[in-house]
Design a protein around this motif. Structure first.
Motif, mmCIF file in Angstrom:
data_model
loop_
_atom_site.group_PDB
_atom_site.id
_atom_site.type_symbol
_atom_site.label_atom_id
_atom_site.label_comp_id
_atom_site.label_asym_id
_atom_site.label_seq_id
_atom_site.Cartn_x
_atom_site.Cartn_y
_atom_site.Cartn_z
ATOM 1 N N PHE A 73 0.829 -1.203 0.000
ATOM 2 C CA PHE A 73 0.000 0.000 0.000
ATOM 3 C C PHE A 73 0.869 1.260 0.000
ATOM 4 C CE2 PHE A 73 -2.082 3.434 2.339
ATOM 5 C CZ PHE A 73 -3.294 3.537 1.675
ATOM 6 N N ALA A 74 1.847 1.322 0.900
ATOM 7 C CA ALA A 74 2.703 2.503 0.991
ATOM 8 C C ALA A 74 3.513 2.700 -0.279
ATOM 9 C CB ALA A 74 3.629 2.372 2.197
ATOM 10 N N ALA A 75 3.982 1.609 -0.874
ATOM 11 C CA ALA A 75 4.766 1.719 -2.106
ATOM 12 C C ALA A 75 3.936 2.291 -3.237
ATOM 13 C CB ALA A 75 5.319 0.349 -2.485
ATOM 14 N N ALA A 76 2.697 1.840 -3.380
ATOM 15 C CA ALA A 76 1.845 2.323 -4.462
ATOM 16 C C ALA A 76 1.550 3.810 -4.305
ATOM 17 C CB ALA A 76 0.542 1.525 -4.497
ATOM 18 N N VAL A 77 1.196 4.229 -3.102
ATOM 19 C CA VAL A 77 0.838 5.635 -2.879
ATOM 20 C C VAL A 77 2.054 6.538 -3.063
ATOM 21 C CG1 VAL A 77 0.012 7.301 -1.187
ATOM 22 C CG2 VAL A 77 -1.076 5.054 -1.353
ATOM 23 N N THR A 78 3.180 6.174 -2.457
ATOM 24 C CA THR A 78 4.375 7.017 -2.535
ATOM 25 C C THR A 78 4.921 7.087 -3.955
ATOM 26 O OG1 THR A 78 4.924 6.413 -0.255
ATOM 27 C CG2 THR A 78 6.669 7.397 -1.577
ATOM 28 N N ALA A 79 4.974 5.948 -4.644
ATOM 29 C CA ALA A 79 5.468 5.959 -6.023
ATOM 30 C C ALA A 79 4.546 6.760 -6.934
ATOM 31 C CB ALA A 79 5.609 4.537 -6.537
ATOM 32 N N SER A 80 3.247 6.750 -6.654
ATOM 33 C CA SER A 80 2.310 7.538 -7.464
ATOM 34 C C SER A 80 2.516 9.032 -7.237
ATOM 35 C CB SER A 80 0.868 7.154 -7.106
ATOM 36 O OG SER A 80 0.619 5.792 -7.385
ATOM 37 N N LEU A 81 2.752 9.430 -6.002
ATOM 38 C CA LEU A 81 2.916 10.862 -5.683
ATOM 39 C C LEU A 81 4.260 11.396 -6.160
ATOM 40 C CD1 LEU A 81 1.405 10.971 -2.073
ATOM 41 C CD2 LEU A 81 0.385 11.881 -4.169
ATOM 42 N N THR A 82 5.310 10.593 -6.058
ATOM 43 C CA THR A 82 6.657 11.066 -6.405
ATOM 44 C C THR A 82 7.058 10.730 -7.836
ATOM 45 O OG1 THR A 82 7.682 9.011 -5.606
ATOM 46 C CG2 THR A 82 7.362 10.800 -4.003
ATOM 47 N N GLY A 83 6.385 9.763 -8.445
ATOM 48 C CA GLY A 83 6.770 9.333 -9.781
ATOM 49 C C GLY A 83 8.002 8.458 -9.805
ATOM 50 N N SER A 84 8.444 7.967 -8.631
ATOM 51 C CA SER A 84 9.656 7.155 -8.550
ATOM 52 C C SER A 84 9.360 5.848 -7.832
ATOM 53 C CB SER A 84 10.756 7.902 -7.792
ATOM 54 O OG SER A 84 11.850 7.043 -7.515
ATOM 55 N N TRP A 90 11.548 3.872 -6.754
ATOM 56 C CA TRP A 90 12.528 3.747 -5.676
ATOM 57 C C TRP A 90 12.028 4.424 -4.405
ATOM 58 C CZ3 TRP A 90 16.189 0.293 -6.027
ATOM 59 C CH2 TRP A 90 16.650 -0.092 -7.284
ATOM 60 N N ALA A 91 11.366 5.548 -4.552
ATOM 61 C CA ALA A 91 10.753 6.186 -3.381
ATOM 62 C C ALA A 91 9.666 5.287 -2.797
ATOM 63 C CB ALA A 91 10.179 7.548 -3.763
ATOM 64 N N GLY A 92 8.936 4.616 -3.668
ATOM 65 C CA GLY A 92 7.933 3.667 -3.203
ATOM 66 C C GLY A 92 8.555 2.517 -2.426
ATOM 67 N N LEU A 93 9.731 2.053 -2.866
ATOM 68 C CA LEU A 93 10.422 0.975 -2.157
ATOM 69 C C LEU A 93 10.832 1.412 -0.759
ATOM 70 C CD1 LEU A 93 11.659 -1.870 -2.234
ATOM 71 C CD2 LEU A 93 13.730 -0.850 -3.226
ATOM 72 N N VAL A 94 11.340 2.631 -0.646
ATOM 73 C CA VAL A 94 11.713 3.163 0.673
ATOM 74 C C VAL A 94 10.480 3.281 1.570
ATOM 75 C CG1 VAL A 94 12.678 5.156 1.894
ATOM 76 C CG2 VAL A 94 13.735 4.358 -0.234
ATOM 77 N N ALA A 95 9.378 3.761 1.001
ATOM 78 C CA ALA A 95 8.140 3.881 1.782
ATOM 79 C C ALA A 95 7.659 2.509 2.242
ATOM 80 C CB ALA A 95 7.064 4.563 0.942
ATOM 81 N N ALA A 96 7.824 1.485 1.416
ATOM 82 C CA ALA A 96 7.432 0.134 1.816
ATOM 83 C C ALA A 96 8.262 -0.338 3.000
ATOM 84 C CB ALA A 96 7.595 -0.821 0.626
ATOM 85 N N MET A 97 9.546 0.004 3.009
ATOM 86 C CA MET A 97 10.392 -0.367 4.137
ATOM 87 C C MET A 97 9.928 0.320 5.418
ATOM 88 S SD MET A 97 14.110 -0.130 2.238
ATOM 89 C CE MET A 97 15.017 -0.544 3.731
ATOM 90 N N VAL A 98 9.585 1.598 5.312
ATOM 91 C CA VAL A 98 9.098 2.337 6.486
ATOM 92 C C VAL A 98 7.785 1.742 6.988
ATOM 93 C CG1 VAL A 98 8.294 4.583 7.315
ATOM 94 C CG2 VAL A 98 10.283 4.445 5.796
ATOM 95 N N ALA A 99 6.905 1.373 6.056
ATOM 96 C CA ALA A 99 5.618 0.795 6.442
ATOM 97 C C ALA A 99 5.811 -0.547 7.153
ATOM 98 C CB ALA A 99 4.729 0.622 5.204
ATOM 99 N N GLY A 100 6.688 -1.388 6.620
ATOM 100 C CA GLY A 100 6.954 -2.667 7.281
ATOM 101 C C GLY A 100 7.559 -2.480 8.650
ATOM 102 N N ALA A 101 8.470 -1.506 8.788
ATOM 103 C CA ALA A 101 9.074 -1.234 10.092
ATOM 104 C C ALA A 101 8.046 -0.698 11.081
ATOM 105 C CB ALA A 101 10.228 -0.246 9.932
ATOM 106 N N LEU A 102 7.069 0.067 10.593
ATOM 107 C CA LEU A 102 6.017 0.589 11.473
ATOM 108 C C LEU A 102 5.189 -0.547 12.071
ATOM 109 C CD1 LEU A 102 4.427 2.943 12.679
ATOM 110 C CD2 LEU A 102 3.086 3.027 10.561
#
Length: 433
Positions: A174-185, A187-199
């Motif tokens: 979920f976090a990867a899809a939203v972040t990658a859509s907003l940033t167009g990257s 890789w940013a989505g991958l980082v957001a996925a890591m943060v979401a899993g850590a949360l």
């Protein structure tokens, strides 16, 4: 009179794993039974429907620099030869069991290759099996399973049962899809996925480590919570704003020069998406760090004997927190596969129980990162095999093919693991005196 003591290998104060017992090996007693059942099933299938014609195994992709020739074999005779070979390997496994000798790793590997060759010769009679597509697709489908299994291994090595892998994968997607859509990257989505899993891992640690709540119950509740939360957000937020919040760019395949041109191996391992290459690095780093660094020794110490670790100055709960946060981040990376590689966007419950198969890979791999990764690859192969056989119109019922990944999971965990044990303090909260 002085006494001579024999030096013992340094295990870092940890008890040796049960899987190193010389007389047992890999599934010492269960292995011959599983072999016999599988061989009998293949023989029964061949007797009921003996195939005619030839089966073609295509070893090269169309864009290979060096083209390997196709292997064409008679379907029926080849399948029966493989049955005989399986019987021989079963007899060898029985002999070793009766002699109380170790079951060598080459026996299950050889049996798996022989049985699968016989099965494919029958199932793909008069058809073509593209070996590169079969194995390359297996690697791609195993991405979330390997990331999830690595997260499970790290958590349980530190003494925390991570049932919440499914939730970490789903929230990461979920976090990867939203972040990658907003940033167009992506890789940013991958980082957001890591943060979401850590949360999700942080919430798990808060209840399981700080407040001593049963870790299995917390993990199950977190999985249900994430399913409900992502379903709600998908319906209320993502669906009405799909163009801006749920239209991420996907990771595209990125062949590695030279390595990607190696016959057979290159197309399978080195013509993948960047997420696969990240996976190779993560598996190597986790395996090295867990067994070859001071940090890894501390993690294993708090998972085996937390009181002893505390006595020598290791902060047990702090180490557990840091480890499960890292484990959650790694599992979250697996979630990014679903929304940034498999499809472009997030769908409700799109992980489809992959977190629980990753847990099975942890057990099948005996809480070892390399073995768990290989187990996840096995499950990925089973998933891809169902698609390949369905595409060529195999006589195998489609319902059975849909069951195949889960049947492999059950056989792997129940039959092929043999004697193994989790870390001694796995699932046991530590109360500092």
């Amino acid at each position: 009179m002085s006494t001579v003591t024999t030096p013992t290998p340094d295990t870092g104060g940890l008890a040796p794993d049960a899987d190193v017992t010389p007389a047992k090996g890999i599934g010492a007693k269960k292995l011959p039974i599983i072999f016999g059942v599988l061989t009998a099933l293949l023989a029964v299938v061949l007797m009921r429907s003996s195939p005619s014609g030839d089966t073609t195994f295509q070893l090269a992709a169309g864009t290979d620099f060096v083209t390997l020739p196709d292997i064409v074999v008679p379907s029926g005779p080849t399948a029966w030869v493989m049955v005989v070979l399986c019987l021989a390997l079963t007899a060898e496994a029985v002999r070793r069991m009766l002699a109380h000798t170790q079951q060598s790793i080459w026996i299950p590997i050889g049996f798996a290759v022989a049985w699968m060759t016989g099965f494919l010769s029958w199932a793909a009679a008069d058809e073509r099996i593209r070996v590169v597509s079969l194995l390359g697709g297996a690697v791609a489908l195993a991405i979330p399973l390997v990331f999830g299994a690595l997260g499970g291994v790290l958590g349980e090595r530190a003494g925390v049962v991570n049932i919440a892998i499914e939730g970490q994968l789903l929230f990461g997607a979920f976090a990867a899809a939203v972040t990658a859509s907003l940033t167009g990257s992506p890789w940013a989505g991958l980082v957001a996925a890591m943060v979401a899993g850590a949360l999700i891992a942080l919430i798990l640690g808060l209840f399981a480590i700080t407040y001593f709540v049963d870790q299995v119950i917390v993990g199950v509740v977190l999985n249900v919570l994430v399913v409900g939360l992502t379903n709600f957000l998908f319906r209320q937020v993502l669906a009405p704003n799909a163009d801006t919040l749920n239209s991420p760019d996907r990771f595209s395949a990125m062949p590695i020069p030279i390595l990607g041109e190696i016959p057979l191996i290159g197309p399978i391992l080195f013509r993948q998406t960047p997420l696969v290459y990240v996976l190779y690095v993560v598996v190597a780093l986790v395996a090295y760090s867990l067994y070859r660094t001071r940090w890894g020794l501390r993690v294993r110490a708090v998972g085996e004997h937390p009181k002893a670790a505390d006595t020598v100055g290791i902060k047990v709960n702090r180490t557990r927190y840091r480890t499960i946060l890292l484990a959650g981040a790694i599992a979250g990376m697996g979630g990014a596969y679903f929304s940034l590689v498999s499809v472009a966007g997030f769908n409700r419950e799109m992980t489809g129980g992959a977190g629980f198969i990753a847990l099975a890979a942890v057990i099948f791999g005996k809480w070892d990162p390399i073995r768990a990764a290989l187990a996840a690859l096995l499950f990925g192969f089973a998933s891809n095999l169902q698609g390949v056989l369905s595409a060529i119109g195999s006589p195998v019922p489609s319902q059975f093919m849909l069951m195949l990944p889960y049947l492999v999971t059950i056989f792997a965990v129940a039959g092929l693991v043999g004697r193994s044990r989790p870390p001694a303090a796995d699932g046991v909260p530590y109360r500092q005196q």
